[in-house]
Write an enzyme that holds these catalytic residues in place. Structure first.
Site, PDB file in Angstrom:
ATOM      1  N   CYS A 162      41.513  33.391  36.631  1.00 13.56           N
ATOM      2  CA  CYS A 162      42.005  33.447  35.241  1.00 13.56           C
ATOM      3  C   CYS A 162      43.416  32.865  35.141  1.00 13.56           C
ATOM      4  O   CYS A 162      43.748  32.171  34.166  1.00 13.56           O
ATOM      5  CB  CYS A 162      42.038  34.882  34.743  1.00 13.56           C
ATOM      6  SG  CYS A 162      40.436  35.673  34.712  1.00 13.56           S
TER       7      CYS A 162
HETATM    8  C1  BEZ Z   1      39.488  35.851  38.856  1.00 13.00           C
HETATM    9  O1  BEZ Z   1      39.906  35.557  37.754  1.00 13.00           O
HETATM   10  O2  BEZ Z   1      39.974  35.392  39.867  1.00 13.00           O
HETATM   11  C2  BEZ Z   1      38.334  36.796  39.023  1.00 13.00           C
HETATM   12  C3  BEZ Z   1      38.129  37.799  38.088  1.00 13.00           C
HETATM   13  C4  BEZ Z   1      37.073  38.665  38.267  1.00 13.00           C
HETATM   14  C5  BEZ Z   1      36.228  38.541  39.369  1.00 13.00           C
HETATM   15  C6  BEZ Z   1      36.449  37.502  40.278  1.00 13.00           C
HETATM   16  C7  BEZ Z   1      37.501  36.635  40.105  1.00 13.00           C
END
Ligand code: BEZ
Length: 211
Positions: free
Chosen positions: A45
């Site tokens: 994200c």
């Molecule tokens: C991420 O944004 O890195 C992420 C969020 C939830 C699960 C896996 C990765």
């Protein structure tokens, strides 16, 4: 209830990093992109938000307002923003919805309980100036989105809203388009003065009409 292409994008009022936003009022006459993030302080994200901030000028050029969403409170967003700027080299330059009560996530069916019942999947909604949903894409949490693809689709949507064309596989702005089958050859001769090639009666190729 799930949202489908052609539905009016549900309206809402929610807290954001730019203060409370009433979605339809905030959109005004613009196109919009609403996209969700599973959770704050997560790596994928963080990279996505930095990339959308870098592409803000491209969205502006197309008359598109972008707004992100994560299911955390606005105070957490403010702390996360600092990390995004530090690690991605760009400050957030668009609002991020603080959907701690999951009001918007539920309204847009962004929580898929068989994936996770606490965080959202990576949803993308493109919304037209008529407030109708033009595109829906859903990615799993583990896969970062390709926002060049989002821009490519916006180019296609904005073109096909104004001309009786569709865009072929992997089309990019500037490339040839397809005349929609509902247009007769006689109509096409008038509507597409640059001409067209008929590969099959249903497959007619014309230069991008608005260039
Ligand atoms: C991420 O944004 O890195 C992420 C969020 C939830 C699960 C896996 C990765």
């Amino acid at each position: 209830m799930s949202i489908r292409i052609g539905d009016v994008a549900p309206d809402f009022t929610q807290e954001t990093t730019a203060g409370p936003i009433q979605f339809h009022k905030w959109l005004g006459d613009s196109w919009g992109v609403l996209f969700s993030h599973p959770k704050n302080f997560t790596p994928v994200c963080t990279t996505e938000l930095g990339q959308v901030a870098k592409l803000k000028g491209e969205f502006d050029k197309r008359g598109v307002k972008v707004i992100g969403l994560s299911v955390d409170p606005v105070a957490d967003h403010a702390r996360w923003e600092k990390d995004i700027e530090e690690t991605q080299g760009t400050a957030l330059n668009f609002p991020l919805i603080a959907d701690a009560d999951k009001k918007v996530s539920n309204l847009y069916d962004m929580i898929h309980p068989n994936a996770s019942d606490t965080v959202t999947v990576r949803s993308v909604f493109i919304i037209g100036p008529d407030k109708k949903v033009k595109l829906i894409i859903t990615y799993p949490a583990s896969t970062g989105r390709n926002f060049d693809e989002v821009l490519r689709v916006i180019d296609s949507l904005q073109l096909t809203a104004n001309y009786k064309v569709a865009t072929p596989v992997n089309w990019r702005h500037g490339q040839d388009c397809i005349i929609v089958p509902a247009v007769s050859d006689d109509e096409a001769k008038k509507a597409f003065p640059k001409g067209f090639k008929t590969l099959k009666p249903y497959l007619r190729i014309t230069p991008q009409p608005n260039l």
